[in-house]
Write a protein that holds these residues in place. Structure first.
Motif, mmCIF file in Angstrom:
data_model
loop_
_atom_site.group_PDB
_atom_site.id
_atom_site.type_symbol
_atom_site.label_atom_id
_atom_site.label_comp_id
_atom_site.label_asym_id
_atom_site.label_seq_id
_atom_site.Cartn_x
_atom_site.Cartn_y
_atom_site.Cartn_z
ATOM 1 N N ALA A 41 0.834 -1.204 0.000
ATOM 2 C CA ALA A 41 0.000 0.000 0.000
ATOM 3 C C ALA A 41 0.872 1.259 0.000
ATOM 4 O O ALA A 41 0.621 2.196 -0.767
ATOM 5 C CB ALA A 41 -0.941 -0.004 1.203
ATOM 6 N N ARG A 45 1.153 4.226 -2.805
ATOM 7 C CA ARG A 45 0.517 5.457 -2.294
ATOM 8 C C ARG A 45 -0.991 5.304 -2.121
ATOM 9 O O ARG A 45 -1.776 6.106 -2.609
ATOM 10 C CB ARG A 45 0.843 6.645 -3.189
ATOM 11 N N THR A 46 -1.366 4.242 -1.422
ATOM 12 C CA THR A 46 -2.776 3.989 -1.160
ATOM 13 C C THR A 46 -2.904 3.421 0.247
ATOM 14 O O THR A 46 -1.942 3.427 1.009
ATOM 15 C CB THR A 46 -3.372 3.041 -2.236
ATOM 16 N N THR A 47 -4.074 2.957 0.587
ATOM 17 C CA THR A 47 -4.310 2.374 1.907
ATOM 18 C C THR A 47 -4.710 0.914 1.747
ATOM 19 O O THR A 47 -5.121 0.473 0.666
ATOM 20 C CB THR A 47 -5.443 3.109 2.645
ATOM 21 N N GLU A 50 -8.304 0.817 0.680
ATOM 22 C CA GLU A 50 -8.514 1.059 -0.748
ATOM 23 C C GLU A 50 -8.105 -0.168 -1.565
ATOM 24 O O GLU A 50 -8.758 -0.505 -2.547
ATOM 25 C CB GLU A 50 -7.749 2.291 -1.218
ATOM 26 N N THR A 54 -10.742 -2.068 -3.971
ATOM 27 C CA THR A 54 -10.416 -2.305 -5.377
ATOM 28 C C THR A 54 -10.539 -3.789 -5.706
ATOM 29 O O THR A 54 -11.120 -4.162 -6.727
ATOM 30 C CB THR A 54 -8.996 -1.804 -5.695
#
Length: 61
Positions: A41, A45-47, A50, A54
């Motif tokens: 993650a 650059r996400t969590t 997320e 997805t």
């Protein structure tokens, strides 16, 4: 002369403007799996949330 009703067209769809309601889920993973998710993650650059949303979006009904 016929009157045209434009009331419905002027009212925005409330469900289209409201954000979806989020619910919390719990899952048990190993420390290694958790670390792998966190690193992936961060690199993307996400969590983790997320990533899961997805993935869930790719599932067939």
């Amino acid at each position: 002369m016929q009157e045209k009703s434009t009331e419905l067209a002027a009212v925005p769809n409330a469900s289209a403007t409201e954000p979806p309601v989020l619910v919390r889920i719990n899952a048990q993973v190993t420390e290694a799996e958790h670390q792998k998710l966190k690193i992936y993650a961060a690199k993307n650059r996400t969590t983790i949330s997320e990533l899961l949303r997805t993935f869930i979006g790719t599932l067939k009904d």
